[in-house]
Design a protein around this motif. Structure first.
Motif, PDB file in Angstrom:
ATOM      1  N   THR A  16      66.611  64.763 -24.665  1.00 12.31           N
ATOM      2  CA  THR A  16      67.233  64.026 -23.879  1.00 12.31           C
ATOM      3  C   THR A  16      65.829  63.255 -22.934  1.00 12.31           C
ATOM      4  OG1 THR A  16      68.904  63.628 -22.603  1.00 12.31           O
ATOM      5  CG2 THR A  16      67.864  65.857 -22.215  1.00 12.31           C
ATOM      6  N   ASP A  17      66.685  62.189 -23.158  1.00 10.43           N
ATOM      7  CA  ASP A  17      65.617  61.435 -21.443  1.00 10.43           C
ATOM      8  C   ASP A  17      64.011  61.267 -22.158  1.00 10.43           C
ATOM      9  OD1 ASP A  17      67.124  61.421 -19.281  1.00 10.43           O
ATOM     10  OD2 ASP A  17      67.679  62.506 -19.952  1.00 10.43           O
ATOM     11  N   PRO A  18      63.892  60.927 -23.142  1.00 11.48           N
ATOM     12  CA  PRO A  18      62.710  60.412 -23.805  1.00 11.48           C
ATOM     13  C   PRO A  18      61.640  59.320 -22.749  1.00 11.48           C
ATOM     14  CG  PRO A  18      64.171  60.023 -25.774  1.00 11.48           C
ATOM     15  CD  PRO A  18      64.969  60.502 -24.395  1.00 11.48           C
ATOM     16  N   HIS A  19      62.155  58.577 -22.670  1.00 11.72           N
ATOM     17  CA  HIS A  19      62.136  56.957 -21.868  1.00 11.72           C
ATOM     18  C   HIS A  19      60.476  56.934 -22.589  1.00 11.72           C
ATOM     19  CE1 HIS A  19      64.594  57.938 -17.606  1.00 11.72           C
ATOM     20  NE2 HIS A  19      64.118  59.216 -18.271  1.00 11.72           N
ATOM     21  N   LEU A  20      60.619  56.022 -24.167  1.00 13.39           N
ATOM     22  CA  LEU A  20      60.246  55.706 -24.262  1.00 13.39           C
ATOM     23  C   LEU A  20      60.278  54.109 -24.309  1.00 13.39           C
ATOM     24  CD1 LEU A  20      60.672  56.539 -28.190  1.00 13.39           C
ATOM     25  CD2 LEU A  20      59.471  57.916 -26.685  1.00 13.39           C
TER      26      LEU A  20
ATOM     27  N   GLY B  21      70.766  60.169 -24.068  1.00 10.90           N
ATOM     28  CA  GLY B  21      70.694  59.200 -23.606  1.00 10.90           C
ATOM     29  C   GLY B  21      69.448  58.903 -22.365  1.00 10.90           C
ATOM     30  N   ASP B  22      68.994  57.772 -22.000  1.00  9.12           N
ATOM     31  CA  ASP B  22      67.715  57.256 -21.183  1.00  9.12           C
ATOM     32  C   ASP B  22      66.874  57.470 -22.559  1.00  9.12           C
ATOM     33  OD1 ASP B  22      68.556  56.441 -18.901  1.00  9.12           O
ATOM     34  OD2 ASP B  22      67.889  57.888 -18.122  1.00  9.12           O
ATOM     35  N   ILE B  23      66.804  56.877 -23.440  1.00  9.50           N
ATOM     36  CA  ILE B  23      65.293  56.418 -25.236  1.00  9.50           C
ATOM     37  C   ILE B  23      64.604  55.487 -24.455  1.00  9.50           C
ATOM     38  CG2 ILE B  23      65.994  56.107 -27.479  1.00  9.50           C
ATOM     39  CD1 ILE B  23      68.495  56.647 -27.753  1.00  9.50           C
TER      40      ILE B  23
ATOM     41  N   GLY C  91      72.556  64.923 -19.913  1.00  9.98           N
ATOM     42  CA  GLY C  91      70.878  64.083 -19.976  1.00  9.98           C
ATOM     43  C   GLY C  91      70.744  64.139 -18.370  1.00  9.98           C
ATOM     44  N   HIS C  92      69.878  63.169 -18.056  1.00  5.62           N
ATOM     45  CA  HIS C  92      69.622  62.321 -17.313  1.00  5.62           C
ATOM     46  C   HIS C  92      68.887  62.845 -16.026  1.00  5.62           C
ATOM     47  CE1 HIS C  92      71.070  58.976 -13.840  1.00  5.62           C
ATOM     48  NE2 HIS C  92      71.171  59.692 -13.695  1.00  5.62           N
ATOM     49  N   ILE C  93      69.411  64.879 -15.669  1.00  9.60           N
ATOM     50  CA  ILE C  93      68.336  65.196 -14.920  1.00  9.60           C
ATOM     51  C   ILE C  93      67.305  65.865 -14.430  1.00  9.60           C
ATOM     52  CG2 ILE C  93      70.989  66.054 -13.620  1.00  9.60           C
ATOM     53  CD1 ILE C  93      70.384  68.640 -14.149  1.00  9.60           C
ATOM     54  N   HIS C  94      66.944  66.075 -16.154  1.00  9.05           N
ATOM     55  CA  HIS C  94      65.330  66.262 -16.104  1.00  9.05           C
ATOM     56  C   HIS C  94      64.813  67.502 -15.586  1.00  9.05           C
ATOM     57  CE1 HIS C  94      63.576  62.053 -16.665  1.00  9.05           C
ATOM     58  NE2 HIS C  94      65.247  61.537 -16.939  1.00  9.05           N
ATOM     59  N   GLN C  95      66.390  68.349 -16.154  1.00 13.61           N
ATOM     60  CA  GLN C  95      65.607  69.529 -15.580  1.00 13.61           C
ATOM     61  C   GLN C  95      66.683  70.426 -16.812  1.00 13.61           C
ATOM     62  OE1 GLN C  95      67.330  70.592 -11.807  1.00 13.61           O
ATOM     63  NE2 GLN C  95      66.840  68.088 -11.782  1.00 13.61           N
TER      64      GLN C  95
ATOM     65  N   GLU D  71      58.306  57.411  -6.986  1.00  7.76           N
ATOM     66  CA  GLU D  71      59.096  56.892  -7.656  1.00  7.76           C
ATOM     67  C   GLU D  71      58.669  56.488  -9.417  1.00  7.76           C
ATOM     68  OE1 GLU D  71      59.627  53.057  -6.398  1.00  7.76           O
ATOM     69  OE2 GLU D  71      58.049  52.707  -6.845  1.00  7.76           O
ATOM     70  N   TYR D  72      59.736  56.499 -10.348  1.00 13.52           N
ATOM     71  CA  TYR D  72      59.225  56.441 -11.435  1.00 13.52           C
ATOM     72  C   TYR D  72      60.008  54.650 -12.198  1.00 13.52           C
ATOM     73  CZ  TYR D  72      64.097  58.230 -13.107  1.00 13.52           C
ATOM     74  OH  TYR D  72      65.437  58.123 -13.929  1.00 13.52           O
TER      75      TYR D  72
END
Ligand SMILES: [Fe+2]
Ligand SMILES: [Fe+2]
Length: 271
Positions: free
Chosen positions: A16-20, A58-60, A198-202, A270-271
C-alpha cells in the motif's frame, strides 16, 4: 483461481501507498519511494513461499503520472500472483486502468479463494483527501455480501481510507467519512472477518464487533502513529500479510525492511 483443500490456508499480501513519481529519482520528504517499493517487493519474495493474492490498496502514484502506474505494475508483476488494485486519494483512476490494460482482472472488485471472498471498495472522492463510499459502492457491497453469505464464505473487505479512528488525531479529517453507512451494512453479516485499509501509513490493528480492522505500513514514508499533528516515523517500509484459514480464522502481521536506513526529512510538516 487457487482452490485448495479444507486444511490449507490462503496467503494474502497487502502492498500500500507507494506514492511513486514519473521520475524514479524523485523523493517524497527526502525519501526515494521507488527504492522503498523495490525493497518491499524483494522482502515479500524472500519471506513468502507462495502468494495467493496481492491487495494493492491505493496511493500508487504521488504525481498521478502514467509512468508511475506502469512501473508499479511491473514491480507487482514480479510477485507472480493474482492482484487487485483500488485507488487512493492521490490516484487518477483512468491512468491506473490504462496501466492494467493487459491485466484487467486486477481491476475486478471481488476475488474468491476457496471458501473465502475478498471485496474491494473504492472510497475516493475526486479533489478530496478524505474518503466516502458512494450510494453505488454501498449497494455493490451489500449485494456482494448477500451473494457471499449465501455461498457460506468468510469475507475480507479492502478499502483505501480507514473506517476506524487511529491514534494520530490529524488523520481523522482525512479518514472515511460515512462510516455509519458502512458499519450499518457490515454489522448485519456475521461472516466478515477483516477490513484492511491503506492511507494511514502505519501498522494498525484493532477489532470491532469481532471484525479485525487492519492498517499497514506503506512501502514509502511512515506516519507517526501517536502524534496529533503530521509527523513522520523512522520505521522502515513494509507490508501486511494475512493467512486466511478454511475454518474462518485469520492470521496476520506486518514485515518491514531491516538493516537499512532510508533518507528522510523528519522535520517535514507536510507531504
Ligand atoms: Fe498514502
Ligand atoms: Fe491516502
Amino acid at each position: 483461481m487457487p482452490n485448495k483443500n479444507n486444511t490449507e490456508s490462503y496467503r494474502v499480501i497487502q502492498i500500500t501507498d507507494p506514492h511513486l513519481f514519473a521520475d524514479e529519482s524523485m523523493t517524497l520528504v527526502g525519501m526515494n519511494c521507488e527504492e522503498g517499493l523495490q525493497d518491499v517487493i524483494e522482502l515479500v519474495k524472500e519471506h513468502e513461499e507462495s502468494v495467493d493474492c496481492v491487495l494493492c490498496t491505493g496511493d500508487i502514484a504521488q504525481d498521478a503520472s502514467q509512468e508511475a502506474y506502469n512501473r508499479f505494475a511491473q514491480h507487482i508483476n514480479k510477485l507472480n500472483a493474482p492482484q487487485l488494485w483500488i485507488p487512493g486519494n492521490h490516484d487518477i483512476i483512468a491512468s491506473m486502468q490504462k496501466a492494467l490494460s493487459n491485466k484487467k482482472e486486477a481491476l475486478e472488485k471481488t476475488l474468491k479463494l476457496g471458501n473465502w471472498g475478498i471485496i474491494m471498495l473504492n472510497s475516493c472522492v475526486e479533489g478530496h483527501i478524505y474518503g466516502q463510499l458512494s450510494e453505488q459502492e454501498l449497494d455493490f457491497l451489500k449485494s456482494e455480501l448477500d451473494g457471499m453469505h449465501a455461498e457460506d464464505r468468510h469475507i475480507v473487505i479492502a478499502v483505501h481510507h480507514n473506517p476506524v479512528p487511529v491514534n494520530a488525531e490529524w488523520l481523522q479529517n482525512h479518514s472515511l467519512q460515512n462510516t455509519q453507512d458502512f458499519f450499518e451494512i457490515i454489522d448485519a453479516y456475521k461472516n466478515i472477518k477483516a477490513v484492511v485499509f491503506g492511507h494511514i501509513h502505519q501498522d494498525f490493528k484493532t477489532s470491532r464487533k469481532k471484525v479485525l480492522m487492519l492498517g499497514s505500513p506503506s512501502t514509502s514514508i511512515q506516519f507517526h502513529p501517536e502524534n496529533d499533528y503530521f509527523s513522520l516515523d523512522k520505521e522502515n517500509p513494509g507490508y501486511r500479510w494475512l493467512s486466511l484459514h478454511a475454518n474462518g480464522t485469520v492470521g496476520t502481521g506486518v514485515r518491514r525492511v531491516v538493516g537499512k536506513k532510508y533518507k528522510l526529512d523528519l522535520s517535514s510538516s507536510e507531504y
